[in-house]
Design a protein around this motif. Sequence first.
Motif, PDB file in Angstrom:
ATOM      1  N   PHE A  79     -13.344  20.833  65.908  1.00  0.00           N
ATOM      2  CA  PHE A  79     -11.886  20.841  65.847  1.00  0.00           C
ATOM      3  C   PHE A  79     -11.289  19.438  65.957  1.00  0.00           C
ATOM      4  O   PHE A  79     -10.395  19.062  65.207  1.00  0.00           O
ATOM      5  N   SER A  80     -11.790  18.626  66.844  1.00  0.00           N
ATOM      6  CA  SER A  80     -11.296  17.256  67.006  1.00  0.00           C
ATOM      7  C   SER A  80     -11.577  16.420  65.775  1.00  0.00           C
ATOM      8  O   SER A  80     -10.770  15.567  65.365  1.00  0.00           O
ATOM      9  N   VAL A 112      -8.921  17.252  63.318  1.00  0.00           N
ATOM     10  CA  VAL A 112      -7.659  16.569  63.655  1.00  0.00           C
ATOM     11  C   VAL A 112      -7.764  15.083  63.338  1.00  0.00           C
ATOM     12  O   VAL A 112      -6.858  14.468  62.764  1.00  0.00           O
ATOM     13  N   GLY A 113      -8.882  14.471  63.702  1.00  0.00           N
ATOM     14  CA  GLY A 113      -9.088  13.055  63.393  1.00  0.00           C
ATOM     15  C   GLY A 113      -9.061  12.794  61.904  1.00  0.00           C
ATOM     16  O   GLY A 113      -8.489  11.806  61.430  1.00  0.00           O
ATOM     17  N   PHE A 142      -5.539  12.862  60.688  1.00  0.00           N
ATOM     18  CA  PHE A 142      -4.873  11.584  60.986  1.00  0.00           C
ATOM     19  C   PHE A 142      -5.332  10.489  60.040  1.00  0.00           C
ATOM     20  O   PHE A 142      -4.538   9.680  59.556  1.00  0.00           O
ATOM     21  N   MET A 143      -6.624  10.492  59.779  1.00  0.00           N
ATOM     22  CA  MET A 143      -7.167   9.460  58.890  1.00  0.00           C
ATOM     23  C   MET A 143      -6.567   9.574  57.498  1.00  0.00           C
ATOM     24  O   MET A 143      -6.161   8.570  56.883  1.00  0.00           O
ATOM     25  N   ILE A 150      -3.014   8.447  57.723  1.00  0.00           N
ATOM     26  CA  ILE A 150      -2.921   6.980  57.784  1.00  0.00           C
ATOM     27  C   ILE A 150      -3.141   6.370  56.413  1.00  0.00           C
ATOM     28  O   ILE A 150      -2.378   5.511  55.945  1.00  0.00           O
ATOM     29  N   LEU A 188      -0.446   4.317  54.340  1.00  0.00           N
ATOM     30  CA  LEU A 188      -0.788   2.946  53.981  1.00  0.00           C
ATOM     31  C   LEU A 188      -0.732   2.735  52.473  1.00  0.00           C
ATOM     32  O   LEU A 188      -0.074   1.829  51.966  1.00  0.00           O
ATOM     33  N   TYR A 238       2.499   0.935  50.618  1.00  0.00           N
ATOM     34  CA  TYR A 238       2.205  -0.366  50.033  1.00  0.00           C
ATOM     35  C   TYR A 238       2.364  -0.338  48.522  1.00  0.00           C
ATOM     36  O   TYR A 238       2.908  -1.265  47.907  1.00  0.00           O
ATOM     37  N   TYR A 282       6.102  -0.088  47.608  1.00  0.00           N
ATOM     38  CA  TYR A 282       6.804  -1.350  47.867  1.00  0.00           C
ATOM     39  C   TYR A 282       6.378  -2.417  46.859  1.00  0.00           C
ATOM     40  O   TYR A 282       7.195  -3.163  46.328  1.00  0.00           O
ATOM     41  N   LEU A 328     -10.289  16.152  74.844  1.00  0.00           N
ATOM     42  CA  LEU A 328     -10.806  15.474  73.659  1.00  0.00           C
ATOM     43  C   LEU A 328      -9.763  15.455  72.547  1.00  0.00           C
ATOM     44  O   LEU A 328      -9.544  14.437  71.871  1.00  0.00           O
ATOM     45  N   LEU A 329      -9.100  16.610  72.397  1.00  0.00           N
ATOM     46  CA  LEU A 329      -8.088  16.715  71.349  1.00  0.00           C
ATOM     47  C   LEU A 329      -6.934  15.765  71.612  1.00  0.00           C
ATOM     48  O   LEU A 329      -6.444  15.088  70.707  1.00  0.00           O
ATOM     49  N   VAL A 381      -7.984  12.317  70.844  1.00  0.00           N
ATOM     50  CA  VAL A 381      -8.037  12.068  69.388  1.00  0.00           C
ATOM     51  C   VAL A 381      -6.634  11.902  68.832  1.00  0.00           C
ATOM     52  O   VAL A 381      -6.359  11.015  68.002  1.00  0.00           O
ATOM     53  N   ILE A 382      -5.733  12.778  69.298  1.00  0.00           N
ATOM     54  CA  ILE A 382      -4.354  12.691  68.808  1.00  0.00           C
ATOM     55  C   ILE A 382      -3.718  11.359  69.208  1.00  0.00           C
ATOM     56  O   ILE A 382      -3.085  10.679  68.399  1.00  0.00           O
ATOM     57  N   GLY A 390      -5.197   8.692  67.271  1.00  0.00           N
ATOM     58  CA  GLY A 390      -4.684   8.794  65.899  1.00  0.00           C
ATOM     59  C   GLY A 390      -3.314   8.193  65.768  1.00  0.00           C
ATOM     60  O   GLY A 390      -3.027   7.447  64.819  1.00  0.00           O
ATOM     61  N   PHE A 391      -2.458   8.516  66.741  1.00  0.00           N
ATOM     62  CA  PHE A 391      -1.105   7.945  66.677  1.00  0.00           C
ATOM     63  C   PHE A 391      -1.122   6.427  66.818  1.00  0.00           C
ATOM     64  O   PHE A 391      -0.386   5.724  66.140  1.00  0.00           O
ATOM     65  N   ALA A 415      -3.581   4.461  66.001  1.00  0.00           N
ATOM     66  CA  ALA A 415      -4.093   3.921  64.736  1.00  0.00           C
ATOM     67  C   ALA A 415      -3.048   3.999  63.641  1.00  0.00           C
ATOM     68  O   ALA A 415      -2.888   3.059  62.841  1.00  0.00           O
ATOM     69  N   LEU A 416      -2.322   5.103  63.616  1.00  0.00           N
ATOM     70  CA  LEU A 416      -1.276   5.266  62.605  1.00  0.00           C
ATOM     71  C   LEU A 416      -0.189   4.218  62.773  1.00  0.00           C
ATOM     72  O   LEU A 416       0.259   3.596  61.805  1.00  0.00           O
ATOM     73  N   THR A 418      -1.468   0.924  61.771  1.00  0.00           N
ATOM     74  CA  THR A 418      -1.555   0.840  60.314  1.00  0.00           C
ATOM     75  C   THR A 418      -0.184   0.611  59.692  1.00  0.00           C
ATOM     76  O   THR A 418      -0.020  -0.217  58.799  1.00  0.00           O
ATOM     77  N   SER A 472       0.855  -2.590  57.770  1.00  0.00           N
ATOM     78  CA  SER A 472       1.353  -2.419  56.412  1.00  0.00           C
ATOM     79  C   SER A 472       2.721  -3.060  56.245  1.00  0.00           C
ATOM     80  O   SER A 472       3.001  -3.726  55.244  1.00  0.00           O
ATOM     81  N   TYR A 490       2.304  -6.774  56.001  1.00  0.00           N
ATOM     82  CA  TYR A 490       1.841  -7.176  54.661  1.00  0.00           C
ATOM     83  C   TYR A 490       2.960  -7.054  53.632  1.00  0.00           C
ATOM     84  O   TYR A 490       3.155  -7.947  52.796  1.00  0.00           O
ATOM     85  N   THR A 491       3.658  -5.923  53.685  1.00  0.00           N
ATOM     86  CA  THR A 491       4.728  -5.736  52.692  1.00  0.00           C
ATOM     87  C   THR A 491       5.848  -6.745  52.884  1.00  0.00           C
ATOM     88  O   THR A 491       6.438  -7.220  51.911  1.00  0.00           O
ATOM     89  N   THR A 492       6.110  -7.079  54.160  1.00  0.00           N
ATOM     90  CA  THR A 492       7.148  -8.094  54.403  1.00  0.00           C
ATOM     91  C   THR A 492       6.730  -9.438  53.839  1.00  0.00           C
ATOM     92  O   THR A 492       7.511 -10.136  53.182  1.00  0.00           O
TER      93      THR A 492
END
Lengths: 336, 166
Positions: free
Chosen positions: A13-14, A17-18, A21-22, A25, A29, A33, A36, B24-25, B28-29, B32-33, B35-36, B39, B43, B46-48
């Motif tokens: 399950f994780s 979810v990961g 998110f990937m 992302i 991204l 990009y 723009y 764990l969840l 991960v969340i 994830g946030f 990392a998001l 990112t 981004s 870079y765009t700027t």
Amino acid sequence: MRNSNPSKGKRGFSSIVGSVFMVLIMSVLASGYFVYTLSQNTAYNTAVGQKNQLDQSVRSENLQCLNTTYTPFNGTNNVNVNARIQNIGSTSVQFITIWICITNSTPWTGYNFSTLTNATVQPGNVYQLNTNLTVSNLVSGANFTYSYNYASWLITSKGNTVALLQQIISSNVIISAQVAQGIGSISMDFKAFRYYDFGSGYVSNGTVLPSSKNSYTVPNSNNTILALQLTNYDNSTQDITLYSNSYVWIVTPQSSTVKPAAWAIANVTSGRYISSFSTLTLPYGKSTTVYFGPSSPSFSGAVGNVVVPVFILLYGRVGSADFGQNIPFVAFNIQT
Amino acid sequence: MQSKFQKRLKTRRAISAVISNMVLLAAVIAAGFVALQYTISTSNTYTTQYGTSAGSSINQLREKVAFEYVFYNSTSKTLTAYILNCGKIDNVSISAAYIRNQSTLIDSKTNGIPLYFLNNTSAQGLNVGQEGKFVLSWTSPSGQTSSYMIQILTGRGSFFENMFTT
């Protein structure tokens, strides 16, 4: 046997979810990009297009200057610029500034500019420029008593420079000789030669000229004023100023000597002889009537007609330099 | 022999699995946030940067300066250049000027060139359609009439050049 523990079935399950998110992302991204970059690329292409359009519009400006004259006025440092500019391009042209630059051999350079308003000329139309400029406010020293070299140009709103050219004498009409620097700067129109015969009358200040005679047969004893049609074809396109010691001179074989008297350059204004003479300017490219006299050959001992060589002696300045020329191609038939 | 407590502890394995999964969840969340957000931030950076670079290039393309007249005063040893902003962008300034003879660099002024309008008032920059001038202190190396080229570098990095004679 199946696994009866429900927790064993939820181990991934994780990871799901990961992965979500990937994917999120990567989507954010990439799409952000990409969008723009695309918008910036579009903006850049638009700018390139505008640049090309601007360059094209600058190149499409095409103007022809028909004639330019410079006339000093009101004492010193003021000059009137008169020109006709025809728009032979495909777009309308707006003039924003006129520049003038004046130089002499001192060396001295004066310049000035004037902002033009409502100076837009449509394709095919002619713009008549007539503006006065004063040069002294930037560089002092201009004095139009002497001849100066003029240059002027117009600036268009798109940044083009349009040189105002003075009248160009076509090479099809004027053929300069390859020797003796084109046989001088001044040309005489032989067919236009005239003289005024005053008979036995005395010529004084204000005497009205009689009817002219178109002949090279000149009376020996009568006072005459000669009228020569002279044109300034100077290679440097500068005006020529004649001084008072310019003459029409003849040589007679009868007296066995060079005749000391001659027809001095004269001032004739409004059909009247004026006894005072200062200088006479021959503008470049223009034909000017130059008067000499009054005088008479007054050969003594000569009988009948005597053909004599004539020398037209011209002295003065071309631009700011000394000028001297002799036109020796004329002959008079002196009628005694 | 196991005690009663130990037996009961063994029978509570399911509760620990749920908690661990939830922890764990959550981890991960959260990761994830983070990392998001990282990112998105990267981004944006870079765009700027790309936008700044592209915008600079676009502004350079829209700049156009025409020379109206360049006059060298041999008495005061000054070079006066009259220019016109005939481009599509406002606020054109001059950051440097170079004087060349053929391909040889004769002199350069890189300390910022003050601009003036034609009525001699100071100008920070020339807007579209405006005319201005700048004056450089410069001594012509040749006493005789010679041709030189003046190049100007605008504040946005565009080059413009013009020939003049001394």
